[in-house]
Design an enzyme around this catalytic site. Structure first.
Site, PDB file in Angstrom:
ATOM      1  N   GLU A 176     -16.336   6.666   3.823  1.00 33.09           N
ATOM      2  CA  GLU A 176     -15.744   6.082   5.024  1.00 33.09           C
ATOM      3  C   GLU A 176     -15.806   7.078   6.161  1.00 33.09           C
ATOM      4  OE1 GLU A 176     -11.799   4.942   3.878  1.00 33.09           O
ATOM      5  OE2 GLU A 176     -10.975   6.935   4.182  1.00 33.09           O
ATOM      6  N   ARG A 235       0.831  -1.207   0.000  1.00 35.75           N
ATOM      7  CA  ARG A 235       0.000   0.000   0.000  1.00 35.75           C
ATOM      8  C   ARG A 235       0.865   1.257   0.000  1.00 35.75           C
ATOM      9  NH1 ARG A 235      -4.607   0.729   4.489  1.00 35.75           N
ATOM     10  NH2 ARG A 235      -2.775   0.960   5.833  1.00 35.75           N
ATOM     11  N   LYS A 285      -2.687   6.700   1.788  1.00 38.61           N
ATOM     12  CA  LYS A 285      -2.573   6.917   3.243  1.00 38.61           C
ATOM     13  C   LYS A 285      -1.500   7.971   3.479  1.00 38.61           C
ATOM     14  CE  LYS A 285      -2.389   4.436   7.651  1.00 38.61           C
ATOM     15  NZ  LYS A 285      -3.746   4.804   8.081  1.00 38.61           N
TER      16      LYS A 285
END
Length: 377
Positions: free
Chosen positions: A260, A122, A224
């Site tokens: 989210e 990721r 992220k």
């Protein structure tokens, strides 16, 4: 300094050891004076710096001085000052592209990591989006292992928490214009943690945000990085002032589809079907999210990734959140416009069943048949 010189002259008639002591004092004052001469006159006397003005481009050519002012936690800035241009001290916990994983302690004292290779991948995907280099999967995992082992005394006893490990990738080279940094630094640090929410493992109360959005198509909502989390702070602060745990964000186009929460993915349960918003570039692909989906499928639930309309959320049997920091957290209520809905929670809930399996694998109390856990002792 003049006192030191006077003292030196008088001391010529003193014993030798006294003369030596005075000479040492004179030398100390002389060095301090020289240092003061270097630092105190902050501004140069020359009219122009030594620069080829006719060929001046847009790049970093540091001027002599910079202004530095710190802001305290209460939001008050202290009195700043001019200082020489140079490197600044920066906490390793400052923001950039980062990851989050945890080390757990088994009952026998051994340490376990949960799927750190997925965090590595990721980070690579996020770095590619931000045009940054990134460590290989092996380098990333090895760094996490070394950090966990070096800080093993900070890993809580089994059942008392975990060691949160934060890999961080940031541009650390000098640049003024818009472009990639000429240098990058990869850091991994750790901190023991308990429950993310103040409610502990009790049910959360969420609020559906309609004014602010956290990400837009084509942006960096799936990365992220600090750019993913900074946009939620204002809405989150406002929501907490109203007594709720967190905020649920809607899509930026129609503002009708669930995305989210501020720091975690969301699942909606209706009967034997578990739905979660599809990852389409605006939603972070959580490692815990992926793991819970696999566990749910193993238990016979139909797991669906799709666009989840806010009306489906308000008509659900259960809602829960997932993430490395939050784990698997039940949602007790959601408020949307003028409607507040309560959801099923408790030991027999789908959320609790999935959480028990996940935590059991992470902590070694349930056999890991999937190869998710890495032992680092």
């Amino acid at each position: 300094m003049f006192k030191a010189i006077s003292s030196l002259r008088k001391s010529l008639v003193l014993p030798l050891h006294s003369n030596i002591r005075t000479l040492q004092t004179f030398s100390k004052y002389n060095a301090q004076a020289a240092s003061a001469l270097r630092e105190k006159p902050l501004y140069q006397d020359e009219e122009y710096a030594d620069v080829d003005w006719d060929n001046l481009g847009f790049g970093l050519t540091p001027a002599d001085y910079m202004y530095v002012m710190k802001c305290s936690k209460d939001g008050e800035f202290t009195q700043g000052e001019i200082s020489r241009f140079g490197n600044i001290q920066l906490s390793p916990s400052a923001g950039a592209i980062y990851e989050g994983t945890k080390a757990y302690r088994k009952e026998n004292g051994k340490l376990l990591l949960f799927r750190p290779d997925h965090n590595a991948v990721r980070m690579q995907l996020g770095a590619e989006r931000m045009l940054m280099p990134s460590p290989s999967v092996d380098q990333f995992v090895d760094a996490v292992k070394q950090t966990a082992y070096a800080n093993k005394r900070w890993v809580p006893p089994s059942g008392k928490g975990s060691l949160y490990i934060r890999p961080l990738l940031m541009g650390s080279g000098p640049i003024l214009g818009l472009g990639p940094s000429p240098e990058y630094t990869f850091i991994v640090y750790a901190s023991p943690v308990g429950n993310y929410f103040k409610e502990g493992i009790a049910a959360l109360n969420l609020y559906v945000e309609e004014e602010y959005v956290r990400a837009a198509p084509g942006g960096a909502g799936g990365v992220k990085s600090i750019t993913n989390y900074a946009p939620v702070l204002k809405a989150l602060s406002r929501a907490k002032s109203r007594g709720v745990s967190d905020v649920l964000y809607l899509d930026s186009v129609k503002k009708k589809y669930l995305e989210e929460a501020s720091s975690c993915n969301v699942f909606v349960v209706k009967g034997r079907t578990i739905s979660t918003p599809a990852t389409n570039g605006t939603i972070l692909e959580g490692v815990t999210r992926k793991s819970v989906m696999e566990i749910a499928s193993d238990q016979g639930y139909e797991v669906v990734e799709k666009s989840v309309h806010v009306d489906e959320v308000m008509d659900a049997d259960e809602v829960f959140c997932t993430g490395t920091a939050v784990g698997v957290a039940p949602v007790g209520t959601i408020t949307y416009q003028d409607k507040r809905v309560e959801y099923e929670t408790g030991d027999e809930s789908v959320c609790q069943k999935l959480r028990s399996v996940l935590v059991g694998i992470q902590t070694g109390s349930i056999e890991d048949t999937k190869g998710w856990v890495t032992c680092i002792n």
